[in-house]
Scaffold this motif. Sequence first.
Motif, PDB file in Angstrom:
ATOM      1  N   THR A 178       4.691   5.446   7.865  1.00  0.00           N
ATOM      2  CA  THR A 178       5.968   5.177   7.180  1.00  0.00           C
ATOM      3  C   THR A 178       5.900   3.936   6.292  1.00  0.00           C
ATOM      4  O   THR A 178       6.474   3.916   5.207  1.00  0.00           O
TER       5      THR A 178
ATOM      6  N   TYR B 233       8.937   3.782   1.542  1.00  0.00           N
ATOM      7  CA  TYR B 233       8.990   4.066   0.101  1.00  0.00           C
ATOM      8  C   TYR B 233       8.725   5.563  -0.178  1.00  0.00           C
ATOM      9  O   TYR B 233       9.545   6.229  -0.823  1.00  0.00           O
TER      10      TYR B 233
ATOM     11  N   GLY C 115       5.126   4.601  17.385  1.00  0.00           N
ATOM     12  CA  GLY C 115       4.028   4.839  18.334  1.00  0.00           C
ATOM     13  C   GLY C 115       2.800   5.300  17.593  1.00  0.00           C
ATOM     14  O   GLY C 115       2.861   5.593  16.396  1.00  0.00           O
ATOM     15  N   PRO C 116       1.652   5.363  18.280  1.00  0.00           N
ATOM     16  CA  PRO C 116       0.435   5.882  17.656  1.00  0.00           C
ATOM     17  C   PRO C 116       0.679   7.332  17.218  1.00  0.00           C
ATOM     18  O   PRO C 116       1.160   8.143  18.020  1.00  0.00           O
ATOM     19  N   ALA C 117       0.356   7.625  15.975  1.00  0.00           N
ATOM     20  CA  ALA C 117       0.724   8.936  15.416  1.00  0.00           C
ATOM     21  C   ALA C 117       0.122  10.100  16.198  1.00  0.00           C
ATOM     22  O   ALA C 117       0.773  11.142  16.332  1.00  0.00           O
TER      23      ALA C 117
ATOM     24  N   ILE D 106       0.816  -1.215   0.000  1.00  0.00           N
ATOM     25  CA  ILE D 106       0.000   0.000   0.000  1.00  0.00           C
ATOM     26  C   ILE D 106       0.855   1.272   0.000  1.00  0.00           C
ATOM     27  O   ILE D 106       0.401   2.331   0.396  1.00  0.00           O
ATOM     28  N   SER D 107       2.091   1.130  -0.475  1.00  0.00           N
ATOM     29  CA  SER D 107       2.922   2.334  -0.639  1.00  0.00           C
ATOM     30  C   SER D 107       2.341   3.159  -1.787  1.00  0.00           C
ATOM     31  O   SER D 107       1.640   2.634  -2.644  1.00  0.00           O
ATOM     32  N   VAL D 108       2.716   4.438  -1.843  1.00  0.00           N
ATOM     33  CA  VAL D 108       2.317   5.255  -2.991  1.00  0.00           C
ATOM     34  C   VAL D 108       2.954   4.675  -4.262  1.00  0.00           C
ATOM     35  O   VAL D 108       3.954   3.956  -4.189  1.00  0.00           O
TER      36      VAL D 108
ATOM     37  N   PHE E 166       2.841  15.120   5.232  1.00  0.00           N
ATOM     38  CA  PHE E 166       2.175  14.124   4.376  1.00  0.00           C
ATOM     39  C   PHE E 166       1.420  13.147   5.270  1.00  0.00           C
ATOM     40  O   PHE E 166       2.034  12.433   6.070  1.00  0.00           O
TER      41      PHE E 166
ATOM     42  N   ALA F 260      -1.828   7.537   6.947  1.00  0.00           N
ATOM     43  CA  ALA F 260      -1.963   6.426   7.903  1.00  0.00           C
ATOM     44  C   ALA F 260      -3.439   6.024   7.978  1.00  0.00           C
ATOM     45  O   ALA F 260      -4.122   6.048   6.958  1.00  0.00           O
TER      46      ALA F 260
ATOM     47  N   TYR G 254       7.645  -2.739  10.877  1.00  0.00           N
ATOM     48  CA  TYR G 254       7.654  -1.949   9.641  1.00  0.00           C
ATOM     49  C   TYR G 254       8.765  -0.896   9.700  1.00  0.00           C
ATOM     50  O   TYR G 254       9.470  -0.651   8.714  1.00  0.00           O
TER      51      TYR G 254
ATOM     52  N   LEU H  75       6.292   8.982  11.117  1.00  0.00           N
ATOM     53  CA  LEU H  75       5.630   8.356  12.266  1.00  0.00           C
ATOM     54  C   LEU H  75       5.036   7.010  11.875  1.00  0.00           C
ATOM     55  O   LEU H  75       4.321   6.909  10.871  1.00  0.00           O
TER      56      LEU H  75
ATOM     57  N   TYR I 210      -5.450  14.088  12.626  1.00  0.00           N
ATOM     58  CA  TYR I 210      -4.080  14.320  12.150  1.00  0.00           C
ATOM     59  C   TYR I 210      -3.975  15.715  11.521  1.00  0.00           C
ATOM     60  O   TYR I 210      -3.013  16.443  11.739  1.00  0.00           O
TER      61      TYR I 210
HETATM   62  C1  LIG Z   1      -0.578   3.494   3.615  1.00  0.00           C
HETATM   63  S1  LIG Z   1       0.672   2.979   4.722  1.00  0.00           S
HETATM   64  C2  LIG Z   1       1.920   4.211   4.496  1.00  0.00           C
HETATM   65  C3  LIG Z   1       2.585   4.107   3.157  1.00  0.00           C
HETATM   66  C4  LIG Z   1       3.800   4.995   3.008  1.00  0.00           C
HETATM   67  N1  LIG Z   1       3.487   6.385   3.295  1.00  0.00           N
HETATM   68  C5  LIG Z   1       4.316   4.881   1.594  1.00  0.00           C
HETATM   69  O1  LIG Z   1       3.622   5.382   0.675  1.00  0.00           O
HETATM   70  O2  LIG Z   1       5.390   4.301   1.389  1.00  0.00           O
HETATM   71  C6  LIG Z   1       0.012   3.409   6.275  1.00  0.00           C
HETATM   72  C7  LIG Z   1       0.956   3.170   7.444  1.00  0.00           C
HETATM   73  O3  LIG Z   1       0.402   3.813   8.588  1.00  0.00           O
HETATM   74  C8  LIG Z   1       0.658   3.014   9.717  1.00  0.00           C
HETATM   75  N2  LIG Z   1      -0.337   3.343  10.753  1.00  0.00           N
HETATM   76  C9  LIG Z   1      -1.616   2.936  10.838  1.00  0.00           C
HETATM   77  N3  LIG Z   1      -2.204   3.442  11.922  1.00  0.00           N
HETATM   78  C10 LIG Z   1      -1.267   4.198  12.555  1.00  0.00           C
HETATM   79  C11 LIG Z   1      -1.266   4.984  13.737  1.00  0.00           C
HETATM   80  N4  LIG Z   1      -2.354   5.111  14.495  1.00  0.00           N
HETATM   81  N5  LIG Z   1      -0.139   5.618  14.067  1.00  0.00           N
HETATM   82  C12 LIG Z   1       0.982   5.525  13.283  1.00  0.00           C
HETATM   83  N6  LIG Z   1       1.039   4.808  12.153  1.00  0.00           N
HETATM   84  C13 LIG Z   1      -0.078   4.142  11.794  1.00  0.00           C
HETATM   85  C14 LIG Z   1       0.533   1.587   9.206  1.00  0.00           C
HETATM   86  O4  LIG Z   1       1.197   0.687  10.064  1.00  0.00           O
HETATM   87  C15 LIG Z   1       1.145   1.695   7.822  1.00  0.00           C
HETATM   88  O5  LIG Z   1       2.507   1.396   7.864  1.00  0.00           O
END
Ligand SMILES: C[S@@+](CC[C@H](N)C(=O)[O-])C[C@H]1O[C@@H](n2cnc3c(N)ncnc32)[C@H](O)[C@@H]1O
Length: 220
Positions: free
Chosen positions: A65, A69, A115-117, A38-40, A137, A140, A93, A87, A148
């Motif tokens: 994160t 990517y 941690g939780p963002a 699910i990376s961009v 950006f 999450a 991961y 974050l 956020y």
């Molecule tokens: C769509 S992915 C990010 C993709 C990344 N930005 C990329 O494009 O390479 C979403 C990420 O957010 C993390 N995530 C989900 N809930 C979160 C939270 N409450 N706090 C921090 N990170 C969280 C997930 O573990 C996952 O790694």
Amino acid sequence: MDAQIPEYERYISNLFAPEDAALQLAREEMLRAGMPQISVSASSGKLLHVLARIIGAERILEVGTLGGYSAIWLARALPARGKLISLEIDERYAQVARRNLERAGVVEKVQVRIGPALESLSRLEAEEGQAPFDLIFIDADKDLYVEYLRKAVSLLREGGLVLGDNTLPQAVLDAAADSGTKRYNAEVSARLDLISILVPALRIKGIDGLTISIKQTQRA
Ligand SMILES: C[S@@+](CC[C@H](N)C(=O)[O-])C[C@H]1O[C@@H](n2cnc3c(N)ncnc32)[C@H](O)[C@@H]1O
């Protein structure tokens, strides 16, 4: 759905955003680690990079994160003294991300905070003497996008950008009237301290959206 969308995406990515070995390896590492794909896309990574360059970003914050990517694309837009804080809730991961960032030659510029963002964002708000961010950006968990956003705006400089990812299909097609991205788009479009637009973006799996907002001095 236009059947040609994956072809359009490949055309743009091949021409404008060819992946080097580090970006390709980052994807492979994530696959090997069993992480969600699910990376961009490459073209969206390049769009993030170009937006960061346009505003001369030196301090970037990423929420979500995964395997690093998008962080590679963003960190590569930073000058030598630039900094990216990313974050991530999942320690495993974050470890994959750090390895990917190292291989891409940007690990010195990037700090992955676990941690939780929402908690990490509150901690950042409380940190004294921190310069505001130029670009934030958000990528999450969608349910918390509005929360956020509110914290992001307080951490952003005037003229800085806040970018919300995956803001199109869900916001329109999701039966749930209050999907996180729908609420996000409603909030940014109504706020007087933001100038915003949702830009449709092509992804390998179809069409998606990136909501772009600029922070401005509030006008009546
Ligand atoms: C769509 S992915 C990010 C993709 C990344 N930005 C990329 O494009 O390479 C979403 C990420 O957010 C993390 N995530 C989900 N809930 C979160 C939270 N409450 N706090 C921090 N990170 C969280 C997930 O573990 C996952 O790694």
